[in-house]
Design an enzyme around this catalytic site. Sequence first.
Site, PDB file in Angstrom:
ATOM      1  N   ASP A 223       1.051  -1.114  -0.282  1.00  0.00           N
ATOM      2  CA  ASP A 223       0.088  -0.083   0.070  1.00  0.00           C
ATOM      3  C   ASP A 223       0.935   0.860  -0.066  1.00  0.00           C
ATOM      4  O   ASP A 223       2.432   0.893   0.649  1.00  0.00           O
ATOM      5  CB  ASP A 223      -0.823  -0.135   1.191  1.00  0.00           C
TER       6      ASP A 223
HETATM    7  C1  BGC Z   1      -5.173   3.169   0.058  1.00  0.00           C
HETATM    8  C2  BGC Z   1      -4.543   2.297  -1.601  1.00  0.00           C
HETATM    9  C3  BGC Z   1      -4.699   3.019  -2.432  1.00  0.00           C
HETATM   10  C4  BGC Z   1      -3.394   3.880  -2.348  1.00  0.00           C
HETATM   11  C5  BGC Z   1      -2.971   4.396  -3.385  1.00  0.00           C
HETATM   12  C6  BGC Z   1      -4.349   4.053  -0.067  1.00  0.00           C
HETATM   13  O1  BGC Z   1      -4.086   4.626   0.854  1.00  0.00           O
HETATM   14  O2  BGC Z   1      -5.289   2.565   1.695  1.00  0.00           O
HETATM   15  O3  BGC Z   1      -6.157   1.693  -1.542  1.00  0.00           O
HETATM   16  O4  BGC Z   1      -5.218   2.202  -3.598  1.00  0.00           O
HETATM   17  O5  BGC Z   1      -3.585   4.478  -1.319  1.00  0.00           O
HETATM   18  O6  BGC Z   1      -3.645   5.247  -3.485  1.00  0.00           O
END
Ligand code: BGC
Length: 791
Positions: A223
Amino acid sequence: MTADVDDLLKQLTLEEKASVLTGQDFWSLPAIEKIGLRSLVMSDGPIGVRGTGWAPDDPSIALPSPTALAAAWDRELAETAGRLLGQEARRKGAHVLLGPTVNLQRTPLGGRHFECYSEDPLLSGEIAVGFVRGVQDHGVGTTVKHLVGNDFETDRMEVDVRIGDRALRELYLAPFERVVEAGGWGLMSAYNSVNGTSMASNGTFQDDILKGEWGYDGVVVSDWRAARSTVGAALGGLDIAMPKLENPWGPALVQAVREGTVPESAIDEKVRRVLLFAQRVGALDGGPAVTPPADLDGDAVAHEVAARSFVLVRNEGFTLPLEPAALTRVAVIGALAIDARVLGGGSAQVSPPHTISPLEGIGRALSGVDVEYAIGADPRPFLPAARGPQWSSASLEINSRDFPLDATAVRWIGSLPGGIDPEEVDRLVLKATFTPDETGEHTFAVSGFGNFRFTVGDEVIFEGSLHRPGATRGELLLNPREHRAGVLLSAGVAVPVVLEQTLQRGMAHTVATTLGHRGPAPDADGMIEEAARLAAESDVAVVVVGTTEQVESEGFDRTSLALPGRQDELVARVAAANSRTVVVVNAGSPVLMPWADDVAAILLTWFPGQEAGAALADVLLGVTEPGGRLPTTWPRREEDCPVLAISPRDGVVSYDEGIFIGYRGWLRSGNTPLYAFGHGMGYTSWDYDDIAVDDTEAVVTLTNSGARAGREVVQVYLAPLSPDADRPERWLAGFANVFARPGETVTVRVPLPPRSFQIWADGGWQTVPGDYRVIAAHAIDADRLEARLTV
Ligand code: BGC
């Protein structure tokens, strides 16, 4: 295929290998031309493809929220949604769509509840499989996310989630396992720790279970900023660390190999996976790049998914569908009727080409009828961005370049309009000309971060910052603030409105600024009075209520299930004024409805995507029936929920309830929810005629006994004949979505997966022998037929 990849790997230096595992910016990995590897581009997900660019100049189809997709209980529809997003990803040059989210709805307070599918692992897994297949059909990868235990938002980067093996296997890991089994190419690991180890470095899950036991051959992407240890993540099964910001890999990974703390073979293994992935998505020369034609109409898919997801939970005296010929005046009430929340907050946001509000949809569909609007109550703590005919030449100026705007709000993550480098930006100017159509006090508002100078005409209405000096990036983004000021204006007299924003260098990577406006309006009591009066004078009142971005979003959990503001009071007053009150609930997750027994009909529409109002009008008027069934239990009272609050204690959240979440927990406690798992009505009726079972499938025959064509979701539950305190009273084992014309009889075969008869015990799957009831049901509390089975 693998031989090629090994050849390519041999041509790479250690530095090059580390570079393809490390984000080169917010959304992509670097290209390596000498081996024909193009830059792998990723995009959020999961209801649309935002792309890497600035949204308004490159809009994206916005489908209904994932909870809605699950509410349709239809894997084929999920596949169609996936195919559309695969097509969108191709159009936007993205190789990877960051989704679907298959964390479970453990508590209705979870901030990202709207972005998950269900409280049930089987339904979550099946919808996810359909979605992933659809996206991959276009040669676009997905990252099923977030492995694992990211079922709430509080302290998500730091919290340690303690989950027992049985709950992990039977619930939380199950949808991931299903997607891996179905051939998913990508997966995203979570921010949180599970059982003491940060997920980005968690070898037990990422190596032993995922890649070992399940034989996963795809990539594990972190993530965003979840990978915080060079060696831990390298040895813990992570393959790609994203984004560039605060990334612990790159040169540090090279150094770790040189120092001997990470073996080069571990790096090779990751690069092999990245190259295979690149091959699958056509980002490697010579790889398969064959994709189906881009023939899906995005608006039509968004419309269909919305109508198929709406759940009609109450319909007294067949209030719905409405009969247009019998209507002369319809009241449409609620702030969300003109400003529907079509999508949830956080990384799932996209900028759609248009949105159809409930008022617009109903107005268009009832052209010969007097459709009147009253706001009634306004739960939005922030004024909405200004748009519409009173606002002209709205634009954003950055570094002396002007970009036109459709509404006076600016939002981007990572990529700026016109490809401007965020490091070069320290000043933005939002400008428009406003020509009021009403004389009186107009309210203007600013929200965002940095320093502002806000003028309306010649009047400076705000100067300064909304946050304390030195506020962190997280605080700025997740605790937005607003300042409002009233200005007296005359109808027809145009005024320039200018919002200047100065930002510290380096802070322009993420921007969320809104210039809000509201025209002269009665006070809160007056708004409710006005709505009740309008309802009393109308044939039917449609009240749209729901949550706001400050209540339901990524980044924080909810603190209450109550509807914000005075919406409950509004519904009660309108229902008292008109017995034909239809309440439309625009929320991504359960809300309390203290007035539920007093209104004629309740339609849950989730976050319905860009076609919101058009799909709503179709369903209200019976052009199509509402196709949804609840993918999660809706409580009557908060305190009845089996799992509710999320408050880490000493940095830990323990899933002490084990496998008893959702309906499993409701059945154990004996509490009765307001609306049970699986509940939802269409506009026809069904007779269940016959059920035949063996241990691989249930065969159910049913007849559409009503006067309209329609769909039924046949739900099959298993229940051990002798109660077993260790297992739920019953659980979902399969489902099928069937269509039939009036009088038509259909037979469906619902597979019963072997796992339905198994539990996780002593480190493995064990079939539990015994006698089972196999129940064909309309909902978990609405049995239709049953058969017995001995396993
Ligand atoms: C989220 C993800 C997301 C990523 C990119 C993170 O804060 O938890 O689900 O894909 O950001 O935006």
